[in-house]
Design a protein around this motif. Structure first.
Motif, PDB file in Angstrom:
ATOM      1  N   UNK A 166      79.979  44.384  -4.832  1.00 35.13           N
ATOM      2  CA  UNK A 166      80.670  43.284  -5.501  1.00 35.13           C
ATOM      3  C   UNK A 166      82.144  43.284  -5.131  1.00 35.13           C
ATOM      4  N   UNK A 167      82.780  44.464  -5.098  1.00 34.62           N
ATOM      5  CA  UNK A 167      84.195  44.544  -4.746  1.00 34.62           C
ATOM      6  C   UNK A 167      84.431  44.093  -3.312  1.00 34.62           C
ATOM      7  N   UNK A 168      83.539  44.501  -2.388  1.00 39.34           N
ATOM      8  CA  UNK A 168      83.690  44.100  -0.986  1.00 39.34           C
ATOM      9  C   UNK A 168      83.528  42.592  -0.835  1.00 39.34           C
ATOM     10  N   UNK A 169      82.551  42.029  -1.522  1.00 39.42           N
ATOM     11  CA  UNK A 169      82.335  40.588  -1.453  1.00 39.42           C
ATOM     12  C   UNK A 169      83.502  39.813  -2.065  1.00 39.42           C
ATOM     13  N   UNK A 226      77.731  38.581  -9.184  1.00 38.38           N
ATOM     14  CA  UNK A 226      78.726  38.674 -10.250  1.00 38.38           C
ATOM     15  C   UNK A 226      78.067  38.902 -11.618  1.00 38.38           C
ATOM     16  N   UNK A 227      76.883  38.335 -11.812  1.00 37.71           N
ATOM     17  CA  UNK A 227      76.232  38.446 -13.118  1.00 37.71           C
ATOM     18  C   UNK A 227      75.470  39.752 -13.295  1.00 37.71           C
ATOM     19  N   UNK A 228      74.961  40.304 -12.210  1.00 39.22           N
ATOM     20  CA  UNK A 228      74.069  41.455 -12.304  1.00 39.22           C
ATOM     21  C   UNK A 228      74.725  42.782 -11.953  1.00 39.22           C
ATOM     22  N   UNK A 229      75.933  42.743 -11.404  1.00 38.93           N
ATOM     23  CA  UNK A 229      76.596  43.992 -11.008  1.00 38.93           C
ATOM     24  C   UNK A 229      77.937  44.118 -11.727  1.00 38.93           C
ATOM     25  N   UNK A 230      78.317  45.326 -12.115  1.00 37.38           N
ATOM     26  CA  UNK A 230      79.603  45.515 -12.795  1.00 37.38           C
ATOM     27  C   UNK A 230      80.771  45.336 -11.823  1.00 37.38           C
ATOM     28  N   UNK A 231      81.965  45.092 -12.317  1.00 33.83           N
ATOM     29  CA  UNK A 231      83.129  44.918 -11.434  1.00 33.83           C
ATOM     30  C   UNK A 231      83.397  46.104 -10.525  1.00 33.83           C
ATOM     31  N   UNK A 232      82.972  47.303 -10.951  1.00 29.48           N
ATOM     32  CA  UNK A 232      83.207  48.498 -10.147  1.00 29.48           C
ATOM     33  C   UNK A 232      82.201  48.669  -9.009  1.00 29.48           C
TER      34      UNK A 232
END
Length: 236
Positions: free
Chosen positions: A139-142, A129-135
Motif C-alpha cells: 500500500x505504501x509503495x502504491x 486502501x480498504x483491505x490493507x493497513x497504512x503500514x
C-alpha cells in the motif's frame, strides 16, 4: 557466489517507471547479487524508443551485467540484450511479454485517454486502501506511485504496449532467459509465456504465487530463482 565476482542485475521497472516496487527484490538479492534500478521520467519519454536510451546508459555504466525487465520493461530488456550481447550476459523477464500482452488493447485507442484511465486507476486502488493497513508495504509503495506518476504517463505507456513487438530480437538472443511467472496474473496471462517459449524453447520458468505484482511480496522466492539461474548460466 561470493567466491566469484558477481554480475550486477539491472532492474527495469513496471509501467509506473519508478523504483517503488523494486526495493524488496533488491534487498532479497543483496549482498551476493548487486543491483542497479533504472527509473523513467514521471512525465515525458513514456514510449519504448525514448526510454531505451536510459537502459543503454545504465548498462554502459555497470559493464557486464544481467537485466531484469518487469512487465512493461520486458521488451526493453530483450532489446538491450540483443543490442549489447557483449555486456548483457542473461535476461530475466518478470510477468512480461514480447508482443502486446492483451490482444484487445489494439482496438482500444479511443478509450486509452486520461479521464477513463484515471477512473479505472481509482477503482483498482480501492481494495488496496480498504483491505490493507497504512503500514502495509505494498500500500505504501502504491501510494508513492500514485503521488509521483500521473495517469497521463500510464496512458502513454499503455499506448506504447499496444504496438510493441520484439519477437525477432528475442529469437536472436544468445543469452539465457529466465521467466518469472505470476500464478494468478490477470494482466499478463499465460499465453505470453507460451509465445516466449515458442520463440525460445530453452527459456527457464519459475512460478511465483500471487498476482501480477507477485515480484513484490514474493521477492525471496524470486531472488532464489534468480540466484540459481545466474549461478548456472551467467557467473564467471
Amino acid at each position: 557466489m561470493a567466491a566469484s565476482s558477481p554480475l550486477t542485475l539491472v532492474l527495469l521497472p513496471g509501467m509506473d517507471g519508478t523504483d517503488a516496487l523494486l526495493g524488496p527484490i533488491a534487498r532479497a538479492l543483496a549482498p551476493d547479487v548487486p543491483t542497479r534500478a533504472v527509473t523513467y521520467p514521471a512525465r515525458g519519454g513514456e514510449d519504448y524508443e525514448r526510454t531505451l536510451p536510459l537502459v543503454r546508459a545504465a548498462v554502459a555504466a555497470v559493464g557486464p551485467c544481467a537485466v531484469l525487465g518487469w512487465s512493461f520493461s520486458g521488451p526493453l530488456a530483450i532489446r538491450i540484450a540483443a543490442e549489447r550481447p557483449d555486456a548483457v550476459r542473461a535476461v530475466v523477464l518478470a510477468a512480461s511479454f514480447a508482443t502486446s500482452p492483451l490482444p484487445w488493447l489494439r482496438w482500444t485507442g479511443p478509450l486509452l485517454c486520461t479521464p477513463p484511465f484515471a477512473l479505472l486507476r481509482t477503482l483498482r486502488r480501492l481494495p488496496l486502501w480498504l483491505l490493507r493497513p497504512p503500514s502495509d508495504p505494498l500500500r505504501a509503495a502504491k501510494a508513492r506511485i500514485w503521488r509521483e506518476v500521473p495517469a497521463s504517463s500510464l496512458v502513454a505507456r499503455a499506448r506504447a504496449i499496444r504496438g510493441v513487438d520484439v519477437q525477432t530480437e528475442l529469437r536472436a538472443l544468445r543469452q539465457p532467459v529466465l521467466y518469472l511467472q505470476s500464478a494468478r496474473d490477470r494482466v499478463v496471462g499465460p499465453h505470453n509465456l507460451a509465445r516466449i517459449r515458442a520463440l525460445r524453447p530453452d527459456t527457464e520458468v519459475a512460478t511465483l504465487p500471487g498476482d501480477h505484482f507477485a515480484l513484490f511480496p514474493e521477492a525471496a522466492l524470486a531472488a532464489a530463482a534468480i540466484r540459481r539461474f545466474l549461478q548456472a548460466h551467467a557467473m564467471p
